[in-house]
Enzyme design. Structure first.
Site, PDB file in Angstrom:
ATOM      1  N   GLU A 142       9.002   8.397  -8.256  1.00 57.67           N
ATOM      2  CA  GLU A 142       8.979   9.719  -8.688  1.00 57.67           C
ATOM      3  C   GLU A 142       8.000  10.089  -8.349  1.00 57.67           C
ATOM      4  OE1 GLU A 142       8.947   9.851 -12.296  1.00 57.67           O
ATOM      5  OE2 GLU A 142      10.777   8.234 -13.509  1.00 57.67           O
ATOM      6  N   GLY A 143       6.729   9.507  -7.305  1.00 57.17           N
ATOM      7  CA  GLY A 143       5.853  10.248  -6.749  1.00 57.17           C
ATOM      8  C   GLY A 143       4.899  10.295  -6.981  1.00 57.17           C
TER       9      GLY A 143
ATOM     10  N   GLY B 151      -1.418   1.698  -4.029  1.00 57.79           N
ATOM     11  CA  GLY B 151      -2.107   3.232  -4.379  1.00 57.79           C
ATOM     12  C   GLY B 151      -4.270   2.652  -3.910  1.00 57.79           C
ATOM     13  N   ASP B 152      -4.061   2.289  -3.098  1.00 61.95           N
ATOM     14  CA  ASP B 152      -5.593   1.951  -2.516  1.00 61.95           C
ATOM     15  C   ASP B 152      -5.724   3.183  -1.150  1.00 61.95           C
ATOM     16  OD1 ASP B 152      -5.778  -0.546  -3.999  1.00 61.95           O
ATOM     17  OD2 ASP B 152      -5.283  -1.795  -2.516  1.00 61.95           O
TER      18      ASP B 152
END
Length: 328
Positions: A218-219, A247-248
């Protein structure tokens, strides 16, 4: 600067198809100095941004960790500890693109080791354009220690981004973290709220100034304590690969954004435009990281992916509109 309280030697193997319970013959794996903060530092370093990574190292695994970090060319400061550096094992299924990850738990830091980590982070962080504190917290360096480090840096005028989970997320918010980067699961687990906007607002209510929530397919969501509404960004197609460093890559984008625009969270047109650029860049960098075999790397097409990202703004009444930056 990046701070990694619970680093790991990342071991990665690729298999044609992972079949549980079966024996697999594979090519040699790769070993890299890792942990979320080290991955953030790799992304920034590869983009020719000045960065220094602060973390701990110990034992035989720590020696291998330190040697790889030296070979990588990333500027760093290592705090020696008595416990062995942990290992993180990723097995990537080439057929499905899925990664199975086994993370060893970190060895507890002694009080003097935790104090040394914080002292080194403060010494180097006071002159940084932004500080990213990333990853899980080992025993001995818990929410209280994290909160104290965040508060001291923020009080000194340094933007601090925190990417952690559990009680550490709330502790960082209460300490006035400049930005938090939870994923959807971490946001839900800490706030008890299914709606990511409500969850982000709950963290802002504790004292954080900006929340950038990664929401998987979903961004991404950006919400500021000082500005109404929010920003959503998403890639209109799904990329398959190793998502362990996605995520990093987003945290690296946040750190770079604060270095460029220290007033990123303000209720001004300039800051709103900067947040839209951040949403676009963080989404594209996260997506491009999925395409790479190892966490901490961006695919060469990351700039092209930015042009595909759809950016929308959300007003306080919930209506959605296209952000000017979306068509830039």
């Amino acid at each position: 600067m990046t701070v990694t309280p619970n680093p790991a030697l990342d071991l990665t193997w690729h298999v044609d198809r992972l079949q549980p319970g079966e024996t697999h013959r594979i090519d040699p794996g790769a070993a890299r100095a890792g942990g979320k903060g080290l991955n953030v530092a790799r992304v920034l370093h590869s983009g020719r941004r000045e960065v220094v990574a602060v973390t701990t190292t110990g034992g035989a695994v720590g020696a291998e960790f330190a040697a790889e970090l030296v070979a990588s060319g990333i500027p760093h400061r290592l705090v020696p500890v008595g416990g062995a550096t942990r290992r993180s094992i990723a097995i990537v299924d080439e057929t499905s693109g899925d990664a199975t990850v086994l993370n060893e738990r970190g060895i507890a830091l002694e009080p003097d080791e935790a104090a040394a980590l914080a002292a080194n982070a403060l010494e180097l962080g006071r002159t940084a354009d932004a500080v990213a504190i990333c990853g899980s917290l080992p025993p001995g360096f818990g929410p209280d220690e994290l909160g104290a480090l965040v508060r001291t840096l923020v009080d000194g005028g340094v933007p601090v981004i925190v990417d952690t989970s559990g009680p550490g997320l709330a502790a960082a918010a209460r300490a006035g973290a400049t930005a938090l980067k939870p994923n959807a699961e971490e946001l839900r687990a800490e706030t008890g709220l299914d709606d990511p906007v409500a969850g982000a607002r709950a963290l802002l209510g504790l004292g954080a100034r900006l929340v950038v929530a990664s929401l998987g397919s979903e961004g991404l969501l950006v919400v500021s304590a000082d500005a109404p509404g929010g920003i959503r960004a998403r890639l209109p197609r799904t990329l398959h690969g190793n998502a362990t460093g996605a995520g990093d890559a987003a945290v690296a984008a946040i750190a770079a954004a604060f270095a460029e625009t220290p007033t990123l969270g303000a209720d001004t047109r300039e800051a709103a435009d900067a947040r839209a650029r951040l949403a676009r860049r963080a989404t594209a960098w996260s997506a491009s990281a999925v395409l790479m075999p190892f966490a901490g790397d961006l695919a060469p097409e990351h700039s092209a992916l930015e042009l595909e990202v759809v950016v929308t703004t959300t007003s306080t009444d919930g209506s959605v509109g296209t952000d000017p930056e979306a068509s830039a």
